[in-house]
Design a protein around this motif. Sequence first.
Motif, short mmCIF file in Angstrom:
data_model
loop_
_atom_site.label_atom_id
_atom_site.label_comp_id
_atom_site.label_asym_id
_atom_site.label_seq_id
_atom_site.Cartn_x
_atom_site.Cartn_y
_atom_site.Cartn_z
N ASP A 1 0.68 -1.02 0.11
CA ASP A 1 -0.06 0.09 -0.08
C ASP A 1 1.06 1.43 -0.37
O ASP A 1 1.75 1.60 0.67
CB ASP A 1 -1.24 0.05 1.59
N LEU A 2 0.52 2.51 -0.71
CA LEU A 2 1.34 3.97 -1.02
C LEU A 2 0.73 4.90 0.19
O LEU A 2 -0.87 4.43 0.68
CB LEU A 2 1.17 3.84 -2.06
N MET A 3 1.32 5.58 1.03
CA MET A 3 0.61 5.83 1.97
C MET A 3 1.35 7.08 2.00
O MET A 3 2.30 7.46 1.98
CB MET A 3 0.89 5.50 3.54
N LEU A 4 0.44 7.91 2.13
CA LEU A 4 1.29 9.98 2.25
C LEU A 4 0.98 10.28 3.58
O LEU A 4 0.01 10.06 4.26
CB LEU A 4 0.12 10.81 1.22
N GLY A 5 2.27 11.23 3.88
CA GLY A 5 1.99 11.28 5.60
C GLY A 5 3.90 11.70 5.51
O GLY A 5 4.37 12.59 5.55
N ARG A 6 3.79 12.00 7.50
CA ARG A 6 4.72 12.70 8.22
C ARG A 6 5.34 12.16 9.30
O ARG A 6 4.88 13.85 10.09
CB ARG A 6 4.85 14.00 8.21
N PRO A 7 5.25 11.55 9.25
CA PRO A 7 6.02 10.84 10.52
C PRO A 7 7.12 11.85 11.66
O PRO A 7 7.79 12.33 10.28
CB PRO A 7 6.77 9.23 10.16
N LEU A 8 7.27 11.66 12.44
CA LEU A 8 7.91 12.73 13.19
C LEU A 8 8.76 11.96 13.86
O LEU A 8 8.75 10.87 15.03
CB LEU A 8 7.16 13.34 13.95
N PRO A 9 10.50 12.20 14.24
CA PRO A 9 11.34 11.26 14.91
C PRO A 9 11.69 12.19 16.18
O PRO A 9 10.61 12.83 16.68
CB PRO A 9 12.28 11.96 14.56
#
Length: 817
Positions: free
Chosen positions: A574-582
């Motif tokens: 699956d393709l997922m658009l996002g902004r995971p944060l460290p």
Amino acid sequence: MGLDCLTSDVLADRLAAAGLELGDDADERLDAILDDSSEFMPVGEGWVCVASHVDGTQWVTTVEADDAKRGVLRLDPDLCVLAWWCLDRRLRLGDSDSFVDSGESIDEDVLVGPPGWLDRFANTPVVVRIAGESIHLSAARDRAEVPAAVLKAVKGVFERSAERETLRDGFGSDDVDLTQMSLEALVWESLVGAREAFTRAEIPPIDEVLAEAALQREYHTVLRADADLGALHRWHLRNRIASLRGLEDDQVDWAEFAIAVSRAFVASEVDAVAPPEEASAVSALVAVALEDLAVCKTLLGYHLEEETASRDLARFAQAIAGEIPAGDGAGVRWLEGRALDLAGDPTGARAAFEAAVATGDDHELALVGLAGFCADAGDALGAVELLSRTGILDEDDPDDEIVDLFEEVGGYAQHRPRARAGRNDLCPCGSGRKYKVCHLGKERHELLDRGPWLYMKQRRFLRDHERPLAASLAHVAGAEVGRGPGFLMGLLDSELIADLALCEGGAGYRFLAERDVVLPDDEALLAARWQLVERSLFEVEAARSSDLALRDLRTGDRIVVTNTNAEVQTRRGDLMLGRPLPIADTWRAYSGFVKVGGSLRDEILDALDEPDAFELAELIGRCLAPPVMQNTDGHPLRFHEIAWRVADPAVARVALDRHEALTGDDGSYTLVRDSTNQPKTVILTLALEGDELRAEVNSDERAAEAIELVASVLPDAALVDHDIRELDEAMNAHGSRETPEPSNMLDDPDMADVRAEVVAELERRWFSEPVPALHGRTPREAAQDPIGRHELERLLATFDDLPGLMDPQRLRRALDL
């Protein structure tokens, strides 16, 4: 309708008598149809046909030089009767082959014509005459007199139909008569009531007509000539603030007073609320007004709408505070704090909130304002104590802002971190002092645990400082989703839209700049690190119960996002658009992900190279939009039936027979070619019966192709009908035909092409979509294991019992069952 003015029930009776079956709720259906069409206008209690009434009328107006240069003819106010009609209509310009229409402007009522069409009328009066669907312009010779019959009609309509409004307040002022009527309603009622008079002579500019009738105009409102326009502006302001804030009469009085004093202060170059001898009394009254929370919100809301500079509003509050005792005026000091906060001065804002709370009045807005700064500083206990003093948490319907802030800090206040040393031990911070005098009671949770809190602080800042930005982004995304206002409100308050505003929208940089001095040092550093992280498109490599293994398609980097709750249908690939944060040694997805269809992959990757918040909001809206039924070219299904009249059927038949792309058979023709997703697809059908040629297609794009094809083959064919139906309309119409058995209806050859397109699309989507009866698996996934195959067989058995569009045997073969 002719020249009649008909109520919807009378019109329904006439239509029924003419043989039209309108079904149930005919009046309501007619009202909805008439209201949506620019062909009709509500006048009084009925409806009129616009074209019938404006035909033959002549109106005098003046074309300003700038408008002539732009090539626009203003419809407001002199040609206001044409504004609604021309919205969806092109008018022929005189006897020429040129046309005028409303153009692309939605901000002004104008007609746009060919280049230079108004040059000779610049700065001169012009007569605009309507003849059928043509508009004729000519120079006005002499100043037109207002016809007596027109003057009588205008006066009579105003006296009969104007609203008897009155300005009254609680300050003891005399009531002011503000009898009024909208300009459009006045002109239309006058035209309908005395149409013969309006068509017999040229009608002078509207303001001249009103002046002759002892009336005046303020924008689109008509009043008596002696009406006080200042009182009208006050009346509008009072009505607006009362309706927006739900204020009672005395609250409206106090709000109007506070707004008037603040407006005068902001407009003045002198930092004084009134002359020296009056300053103390006026300031005291403003302080009393701002004891009311609703008045406080109204005053602030007014200045936000007027885009008053926040520093000017803060100066106003400071000027009031300077005239009242130091321990008074909690509302005034709250206003100062809120204005300073909006101006980017958190230190001054916190000091003002502290002064407001120190008055002891427990002003709810001041308590909440200070609680927000305590939360930003990491003092959850202090924030909860302040919120508790509002008492609103005990109410049945507490304020959402207070509830949200309480939920933000409540858990951190309740579960305090453990002490890091004994009371008399040296403090681990290295200060050399004992722990009990240094950090006892001031411990903070681990940064990893405070990550969600920091993100909530950013969202609260966005809500308080950049709400219009978030609203604009939500509107753009919601327009693509098309699910109504409820869904739009959900988007507005979602982490998804908040993160767009914080990252690509720039609100995160403002948060850093203005909250750096308030945040704990480690949180300020973490927020700065987050701001450097870009949004990206990820491929799911593994979806487990509490984490997602992702590969960044832009960089190739692999990360594992922890503390996730993946949807059941999230699968590898699956393709997922996002902004995971460290944070610490982990990655967290505080703003979530959006699943991306493969067709949008390249478009989103291109957008991420030069990210723009609004472009990404549009793409996210497309990802969230419900699936649309499409034909094999990927066009949304819309069914067109188009008819032409041909001059010579025999000549037309020969031309169609000779066309190399058409396959003909006794007057019926098909265009077959490979479409995007299917070879040898029937694109359109044509049928020639007598002198009528009919085409049927299933999308807007194919309709345009059919029209172009007929124009090239039969240039003398005249378009006589073009009917467009959505999928549900087409299926309902098909189902309503008189056929003896449902099977006959489904086998109807007239619907064969439609049926084939619909069935192919339904089956294609069904194979790849999660099915609740299969525990969230897709049919293809269920077919891969024994238990799933058993469940799939049981599901398909129900298809045998309930015949529908999809063929269960064909589905079994495709799934190798």
